[in-house]
Design a protein around this motif. Structure first.
Motif, PDB file in Angstrom:
ATOM      1  N   LYS A   4      13.392   4.313  10.541  1.00  0.00           N
ATOM      2  CA  LYS A   4      13.272   3.442  11.703  1.00  0.00           C
ATOM      3  C   LYS A   4      12.373   2.272  11.352  1.00  0.00           C
ATOM      4  O   LYS A   4      11.381   2.425  10.649  1.00  0.00           O
ATOM      5  CB  LYS A   4      12.684   4.223  12.878  1.00  0.00           C
ATOM      6  CG  LYS A   4      12.608   3.401  14.139  1.00  0.00           C
ATOM      7  CD  LYS A   4      12.060   4.215  15.287  1.00  0.00           C
ATOM      8  CE  LYS A   4      12.127   3.361  16.527  1.00  0.00           C
ATOM      9  NZ  LYS A   4      10.951   3.372  17.325  1.00  0.00           N
ATOM     10  N   GLY A   5      12.701   1.093  11.838  1.00  0.00           N
ATOM     11  CA  GLY A   5      11.883  -0.094  11.620  1.00  0.00           C
ATOM     12  C   GLY A   5      11.687  -0.845  12.913  1.00  0.00           C
ATOM     13  O   GLY A   5      12.357  -0.589  13.903  1.00  0.00           O
ATOM     14  N   SER A   6      10.744  -1.778  12.888  1.00  0.00           N
ATOM     15  CA  SER A   6      10.508  -2.593  14.074  1.00  0.00           C
ATOM     16  C   SER A   6      10.002  -3.955  13.644  1.00  0.00           C
ATOM     17  O   SER A   6       9.498  -4.118  12.536  1.00  0.00           O
ATOM     18  CB  SER A   6       9.472  -1.923  14.991  1.00  0.00           C
ATOM     19  OG  SER A   6       8.219  -1.861  14.342  1.00  0.00           O
ATOM     20  N   CYS A   7      10.146  -4.941  14.527  1.00  0.00           N
ATOM     21  CA  CYS A   7       9.636  -6.273  14.244  1.00  0.00           C
ATOM     22  C   CYS A   7       8.222  -6.397  14.799  1.00  0.00           C
ATOM     23  O   CYS A   7       7.603  -5.410  15.179  1.00  0.00           O
ATOM     24  CB  CYS A   7      10.563  -7.328  14.821  1.00  0.00           C
ATOM     25  SG  CYS A   7      10.673  -7.271  16.616  1.00  0.00           S
ATOM     26  N   ARG A  87      10.278  -4.299   4.676  1.00  0.00           N
ATOM     27  CA  ARG A  87       8.886  -4.491   5.103  1.00  0.00           C
ATOM     28  C   ARG A  87       8.705  -4.160   6.588  1.00  0.00           C
ATOM     29  O   ARG A  87       7.585  -4.003   7.059  1.00  0.00           O
ATOM     30  CB  ARG A  87       8.425  -5.911   4.815  1.00  0.00           C
ATOM     31  CG  ARG A  87       8.414  -6.217   3.336  1.00  0.00           C
ATOM     32  CD  ARG A  87       7.502  -7.379   3.033  1.00  0.00           C
ATOM     33  NE  ARG A  87       7.664  -7.833   1.672  1.00  0.00           N
ATOM     34  CZ  ARG A  87       7.090  -7.273   0.614  1.00  0.00           C
ATOM     35  NH1 ARG A  87       6.337  -6.215   0.768  1.00  0.00           N
ATOM     36  NH2 ARG A  87       7.285  -7.766  -0.590  1.00  0.00           N
ATOM     37  N   LEU A  88       9.801  -4.040   7.303  1.00  0.00           N
ATOM     38  CA  LEU A  88       9.738  -3.700   8.723  1.00  0.00           C
ATOM     39  C   LEU A  88       9.833  -2.205   8.969  1.00  0.00           C
ATOM     40  O   LEU A  88       9.705  -1.754  10.106  1.00  0.00           O
ATOM     41  CB  LEU A  88      10.865  -4.404   9.485  1.00  0.00           C
ATOM     42  CG  LEU A  88      10.878  -5.928   9.395  1.00  0.00           C
ATOM     43  CD1 LEU A  88      12.033  -6.484  10.213  1.00  0.00           C
ATOM     44  CD2 LEU A  88       9.572  -6.528   9.836  1.00  0.00           C
ATOM     45  N   PHE A  89      10.062  -1.397   7.922  1.00  0.00           N
ATOM     46  CA  PHE A  89      10.151   0.050   8.092  1.00  0.00           C
ATOM     47  C   PHE A  89       8.804   0.586   8.564  1.00  0.00           C
ATOM     48  O   PHE A  89       7.772   0.287   7.971  1.00  0.00           O
ATOM     49  CB  PHE A  89      10.535   0.744   6.789  1.00  0.00           C
ATOM     50  CG  PHE A  89      11.934   0.464   6.310  1.00  0.00           C
ATOM     51  CD1 PHE A  89      12.890  -0.121   7.123  1.00  0.00           C
ATOM     52  CD2 PHE A  89      12.291   0.799   5.017  1.00  0.00           C
ATOM     53  CE1 PHE A  89      14.172  -0.370   6.664  1.00  0.00           C
ATOM     54  CE2 PHE A  89      13.567   0.559   4.545  1.00  0.00           C
ATOM     55  CZ  PHE A  89      14.509  -0.025   5.377  1.00  0.00           C
ATOM     56  N   ASP A  90       8.831   1.370   9.614  1.00  0.00           N
ATOM     57  CA  ASP A  90       7.613   1.973  10.147  1.00  0.00           C
ATOM     58  C   ASP A  90       7.351   3.302   9.442  1.00  0.00           C
ATOM     59  O   ASP A  90       8.286   4.053   9.149  1.00  0.00           O
ATOM     60  CB  ASP A  90       7.749   2.214  11.654  1.00  0.00           C
ATOM     61  CG  ASP A  90       7.860   0.908  12.427  1.00  0.00           C
ATOM     62  OD1 ASP A  90       7.255  -0.091  12.008  1.00  0.00           O
ATOM     63  OD2 ASP A  90       8.567   0.899  13.457  1.00  0.00           O
ATOM     64  N   ASP A  91       6.093   3.593   9.178  1.00  0.00           N
ATOM     65  CA  ASP A  91       5.685   4.866   8.581  1.00  0.00           C
ATOM     66  C   ASP A  91       6.478   5.182   7.318  1.00  0.00           C
ATOM     67  O   ASP A  91       6.999   6.284   7.135  1.00  0.00           O
ATOM     68  CB  ASP A  91       5.844   6.009   9.606  1.00  0.00           C
ATOM     69  CG  ASP A  91       5.038   5.741  10.864  1.00  0.00           C
ATOM     70  OD1 ASP A  91       3.878   5.300  10.732  1.00  0.00           O
ATOM     71  OD2 ASP A  91       5.568   5.949  11.962  1.00  0.00           O
ATOM     72  N   PHE A  92       6.574   4.195   6.433  1.00  0.00           N
ATOM     73  CA  PHE A  92       7.327   4.338   5.185  1.00  0.00           C
ATOM     74  C   PHE A  92       6.514   3.727   4.056  1.00  0.00           C
ATOM     75  O   PHE A  92       6.031   2.604   4.170  1.00  0.00           O
ATOM     76  CB  PHE A  92       8.679   3.607   5.325  1.00  0.00           C
ATOM     77  CG  PHE A  92       9.608   3.835   4.178  1.00  0.00           C
ATOM     78  CD1 PHE A  92      10.393   4.975   4.121  1.00  0.00           C
ATOM     79  CD2 PHE A  92       9.688   2.914   3.146  1.00  0.00           C
ATOM     80  CE1 PHE A  92      11.249   5.186   3.061  1.00  0.00           C
ATOM     81  CE2 PHE A  92      10.543   3.116   2.086  1.00  0.00           C
ATOM     82  CZ  PHE A  92      11.330   4.252   2.032  1.00  0.00           C
ATOM     83  N   ALA A  96       6.398   3.843  -2.892  1.00  0.00           N
ATOM     84  CA  ALA A  96       6.967   5.089  -3.409  1.00  0.00           C
ATOM     85  C   ALA A  96       8.422   4.940  -3.857  1.00  0.00           C
ATOM     86  O   ALA A  96       8.992   5.885  -4.380  1.00  0.00           O
ATOM     87  CB  ALA A  96       6.871   6.180  -2.345  1.00  0.00           C
ATOM     88  N   VAL A  97       9.015   3.762  -3.658  1.00  0.00           N
ATOM     89  CA  VAL A  97      10.419   3.573  -4.045  1.00  0.00           C
ATOM     90  C   VAL A  97      10.526   2.474  -5.102  1.00  0.00           C
ATOM     91  O   VAL A  97       9.747   1.527  -5.114  1.00  0.00           O
ATOM     92  CB  VAL A  97      11.299   3.211  -2.823  1.00  0.00           C
ATOM     93  CG1 VAL A  97      11.369   4.353  -1.830  1.00  0.00           C
ATOM     94  CG2 VAL A  97      10.801   1.959  -2.136  1.00  0.00           C
ATOM     95  N   PRO A  98      11.497   2.625  -6.017  1.00  0.00           N
ATOM     96  CA  PRO A  98      11.670   1.587  -7.038  1.00  0.00           C
ATOM     97  C   PRO A  98      12.240   0.309  -6.423  1.00  0.00           C
ATOM     98  O   PRO A  98      13.039   0.365  -5.490  1.00  0.00           O
ATOM     99  CB  PRO A  98      12.662   2.209  -8.022  1.00  0.00           C
ATOM    100  CG  PRO A  98      13.389   3.237  -7.231  1.00  0.00           C
ATOM    101  CD  PRO A  98      12.439   3.724  -6.177  1.00  0.00           C
ATOM    102  N   VAL A  99      11.816  -0.821  -6.964  1.00  0.00           N
ATOM    103  CA  VAL A  99      12.291  -2.120  -6.483  1.00  0.00           C
ATOM    104  C   VAL A  99      12.925  -2.854  -7.657  1.00  0.00           C
ATOM    105  O   VAL A  99      12.330  -2.967  -8.725  1.00  0.00           O
ATOM    106  CB  VAL A  99      11.121  -2.955  -5.905  1.00  0.00           C
ATOM    107  CG1 VAL A  99      11.587  -4.363  -5.553  1.00  0.00           C
ATOM    108  CG2 VAL A  99      10.528  -2.266  -4.689  1.00  0.00           C
ATOM    109  N   THR A 100      14.146  -3.337  -7.464  1.00  0.00           N
ATOM    110  CA  THR A 100      14.819  -4.161  -8.456  1.00  0.00           C
ATOM    111  C   THR A 100      14.739  -5.598  -7.985  1.00  0.00           C
ATOM    112  O   THR A 100      15.230  -5.930  -6.901  1.00  0.00           O
ATOM    113  CB  THR A 100      16.298  -3.748  -8.609  1.00  0.00           C
ATOM    114  OG1 THR A 100      16.349  -2.370  -8.988  1.00  0.00           O
ATOM    115  CG2 THR A 100      16.996  -4.607  -9.644  1.00  0.00           C
TER     116      THR A 100
END
Length: 108
Positions: A4-7, A87-92, A96-100
């Motif tokens: 879940k994400g929010s602005c 960047r809008l993901f809440d509580d994430f 911890a995740v790879p970025v390409t």
């Protein structure tokens, strides 16, 4: 796993700076569900009008985009993608995740 994400709407002002940049996470349209009312979403179309850049009509945060798949460097309209601003993901934990990193400015 659902994320879940929010602005920025309804948040303290210090979160605005952390939510201004975009880090795109790509999904198929079947994997994406907009939970905000459609009237809360504004859209910007640039250049070829191939990609729909959506943002919150209230606070202006870039939220998601709809486009053809560009993984080959050319638009694949048969395989659309939804880019969600991670960047809008809440509580994430983004660390911890790879970025390409894709150099979109110089790639096409």
């Amino acid at each position: 796993m659902a994320i879940k994400g929010s602005c920025h709407c309804g948040r303290c002002t210090c979160s605005l700076c952390s939510k201004r940049g975009a880090l795109w996470a790509y999904y198929t349209p079947a994997q994406f569900r907009l939970t905000s009312p459609p009237e809360n979403v504004a859209t910007y179309l640039w250049g070829s009008r191939t990609v729909k850049h959506h943002f919150c009509a209230g606070c202006g945060c870039g939220t998601y985009s709809e486009s053809p798949d560009w993984s080959t460097g050319k638009p694949d309209f048969d395989n659309p993608k939804v880019g969600v601003n991670a960047r809008l993901f809440d509580d994430f934990d983004l660390d911890a995740v790879p970025v390409t990193v894709i150099d979109g400015k110089n790639l096409w």
